[in-house]
Design a protein around this motif. Structure first.
Motif, PDB file in Angstrom:
ATOM      1  N   GLY A  93       0.710  -1.261  -0.141  1.00 34.39           N
ATOM      2  CA  GLY A  93       0.071  -0.056  -0.023  1.00 34.39           C
ATOM      3  C   GLY A  93       0.950   1.392   0.008  1.00 34.39           C
ATOM      4  O   GLY A  93       2.128   1.404   0.288  1.00 34.39           O
ATOM      5  N   PRO A  94       0.266   2.379  -0.152  1.00 34.71           N
ATOM      6  CA  PRO A  94       0.924   3.687  -0.134  1.00 34.71           C
ATOM      7  C   PRO A  94       1.724   4.025   1.069  1.00 34.71           C
ATOM      8  O   PRO A  94       1.050   3.746   2.308  1.00 34.71           O
ATOM      9  CB  PRO A  94       0.025   4.791  -0.481  1.00 34.71           C
ATOM     10  N   SER A  95       2.792   4.508   1.291  1.00 30.39           N
ATOM     11  CA  SER A  95       3.461   4.939   2.320  1.00 30.39           C
ATOM     12  C   SER A  95       3.279   6.193   2.639  1.00 30.39           C
ATOM     13  O   SER A  95       3.573   7.219   1.866  1.00 30.39           O
ATOM     14  CB  SER A  95       5.021   4.656   2.100  1.00 30.39           C
ATOM     15  N   VAL A  96       2.349   6.523   3.763  1.00 29.56           N
ATOM     16  CA  VAL A  96       2.021   7.722   4.048  1.00 29.56           C
ATOM     17  C   VAL A  96       3.224   8.897   4.359  1.00 29.56           C
ATOM     18  O   VAL A  96       3.334  10.163   3.753  1.00 29.56           O
ATOM     19  CB  VAL A  96       1.122   7.951   5.252  1.00 29.56           C
ATOM     20  N   VAL A  97       4.342   8.366   5.113  1.00 30.12           N
ATOM     21  CA  VAL A  97       5.637   9.314   5.378  1.00 30.12           C
ATOM     22  C   VAL A  97       6.047   9.554   3.977  1.00 30.12           C
ATOM     23  O   VAL A  97       6.587  10.843   3.653  1.00 30.12           O
ATOM     24  CB  VAL A  97       6.339   8.489   6.424  1.00 30.12           C
ATOM     25  N   LYS A  98       6.535   8.562   3.019  1.00 30.23           N
ATOM     26  CA  LYS A  98       6.880   8.871   1.974  1.00 30.23           C
ATOM     27  C   LYS A  98       6.397   9.821   0.786  1.00 30.23           C
ATOM     28  O   LYS A  98       6.769  10.569   0.268  1.00 30.23           O
ATOM     29  CB  LYS A  98       7.157   7.391   1.210  1.00 30.23           C
ATOM     30  N   GLU A  99       4.951   9.662   0.840  1.00 29.00           N
ATOM     31  CA  GLU A  99       4.126  10.529   0.182  1.00 29.00           C
ATOM     32  C   GLU A  99       4.317  12.134   0.784  1.00 29.00           C
ATOM     33  O   GLU A  99       4.275  12.838  -0.110  1.00 29.00           O
ATOM     34  CB  GLU A  99       2.676   9.971  -0.014  1.00 29.00           C
ATOM     35  N   ILE A 100       4.219  12.126   2.171  1.00 29.63           N
ATOM     36  CA  ILE A 100       4.489  13.680   2.628  1.00 29.63           C
ATOM     37  C   ILE A 100       5.625  14.058   2.237  1.00 29.63           C
ATOM     38  O   ILE A 100       5.577  15.038   1.982  1.00 29.63           O
ATOM     39  CB  ILE A 100       4.104  13.435   4.137  1.00 29.63           C
ATOM     40  N   ILE A 101       6.918  13.304   2.349  1.00 34.40           N
ATOM     41  CA  ILE A 101       8.021  13.729   2.067  1.00 34.40           C
ATOM     42  C   ILE A 101       8.292  14.101   0.498  1.00 34.40           C
ATOM     43  O   ILE A 101       8.635  15.213   0.125  1.00 34.40           O
ATOM     44  CB  ILE A 101       9.188  12.901   2.305  1.00 34.40           C
ATOM     45  N   ILE A 102       7.846  13.251  -0.347  1.00 34.09           N
ATOM     46  CA  ILE A 102       7.876  13.502  -1.641  1.00 34.09           C
ATOM     47  C   ILE A 102       6.907  14.850  -2.002  1.00 34.09           C
ATOM     48  O   ILE A 102       7.230  15.704  -2.651  1.00 34.09           O
ATOM     49  CB  ILE A 102       7.319  12.354  -2.597  1.00 34.09           C
ATOM     50  N   GLY A 103       5.650  14.942  -1.183  1.00 34.27           N
ATOM     51  CA  GLY A 103       4.940  16.175  -1.672  1.00 34.27           C
ATOM     52  C   GLY A 103       5.644  17.399  -1.090  1.00 34.27           C
ATOM     53  O   GLY A 103       5.414  18.400  -1.863  1.00 34.27           O
ATOM     54  N   ALA A 104       6.124  17.081  -0.048  1.00 36.70           N
ATOM     55  CA  ALA A 104       7.006  18.499   0.550  1.00 36.70           C
ATOM     56  C   ALA A 104       7.980  19.035  -0.368  1.00 36.70           C
ATOM     57  O   ALA A 104       8.279  20.112  -0.620  1.00 36.70           O
ATOM     58  CB  ALA A 104       7.487  18.244   1.876  1.00 36.70           C
ATOM     59  N   VAL A 105       8.908  17.992  -0.826  1.00 37.70           N
ATOM     60  CA  VAL A 105       9.993  18.200  -1.945  1.00 37.70           C
ATOM     61  C   VAL A 105       9.375  18.915  -3.255  1.00 37.70           C
ATOM     62  O   VAL A 105      10.116  19.906  -3.635  1.00 37.70           O
ATOM     63  CB  VAL A 105      10.673  16.928  -2.050  1.00 37.70           C
ATOM     64  N   LEU A 106       8.452  18.441  -3.766  1.00 40.45           N
ATOM     65  CA  LEU A 106       8.061  18.837  -5.222  1.00 40.45           C
ATOM     66  C   LEU A 106       7.175  20.032  -4.613  1.00 40.45           C
ATOM     67  O   LEU A 106       7.420  21.056  -5.397  1.00 40.45           O
ATOM     68  CB  LEU A 106       6.765  17.890  -5.439  1.00 40.45           C
ATOM     69  N   GLY A 107       6.659  20.417  -3.502  1.00 41.74           N
ATOM     70  CA  GLY A 107       6.148  21.602  -3.454  1.00 41.74           C
ATOM     71  C   GLY A 107       7.189  22.857  -3.223  1.00 41.74           C
ATOM     72  O   GLY A 107       7.038  23.833  -3.670  1.00 41.74           O
ATOM     73  N   LEU A 108       8.120  22.428  -2.381  1.00 46.70           N
ATOM     74  CA  LEU A 108       9.168  23.678  -2.051  1.00 46.70           C
ATOM     75  C   LEU A 108      10.045  23.783  -3.370  1.00 46.70           C
ATOM     76  O   LEU A 108      10.334  24.853  -3.772  1.00 46.70           O
ATOM     77  CB  LEU A 108      10.209  22.916  -0.925  1.00 46.70           C
ATOM     78  N   ALA A 109      10.271  22.581  -4.228  1.00 44.34           N
ATOM     79  CA  ALA A 109      10.902  22.878  -5.644  1.00 44.34           C
ATOM     80  C   ALA A 109       9.950  23.906  -6.223  1.00 44.34           C
ATOM     81  O   ALA A 109      10.427  24.864  -7.135  1.00 44.34           O
ATOM     82  CB  ALA A 109      10.970  21.563  -6.441  1.00 44.34           C
TER      83      ALA A 109
END
Length: 103
Positions: free
Chosen positions: A53-69
């Motif tokens: 299933g989806p990893s919540v922590v991984k998705e939060i980190i990826i979302g934060a990195v993409l958002g900051l970029a």
């Protein structure tokens, strides 16, 4: 030639057993699945990708990195536009440029 036994990962003896049962049994699908359940399953012989299933922590980190970029790129664009506007008004104030067309 398409070989279903290879596709399912069956050994030759298991395939032979399923063929014999198919000839003897009018309901082949039930007998084949029953023989697979009763004998050794071939799943451990084939490398399968495990679907998790989806990893919540991984998705939060990826979302934060993409958002900051994306935010960083937007701010750089905004600063560049601000610099252009500031330069335009500085030149206008100094009298080097004019917004009135010369005749």
């Amino acid at each position: 030639m398409y070989n279903l036994a290879d596709k399912l990962g069956l050994t030759e003896s298991m395939a032979r057993e399923a063929r014999i049962e198919r000839k003897e049994s009018p309901n082949f699908a039930a007998s084949a699945s029953q023989s697979l359940r009763s004998s050794e399953m071939a799943g451990h012989k084939v490398a399968h990708a495990t679907l998790k299933g989806p990893s919540v922590v991984k998705e939060i980190i990826i979302g934060a990195v993409l958002g900051l970029a994306a935010g960083g790129l937007w701010k750089m664009h905004h600063w560049n536009e601000q610099r252009k506007v500031r330069t335009f008004y500085d030149l206008l104030e100094k009298g080097e440029i004019s917004v009135v067309a010369e005749e």
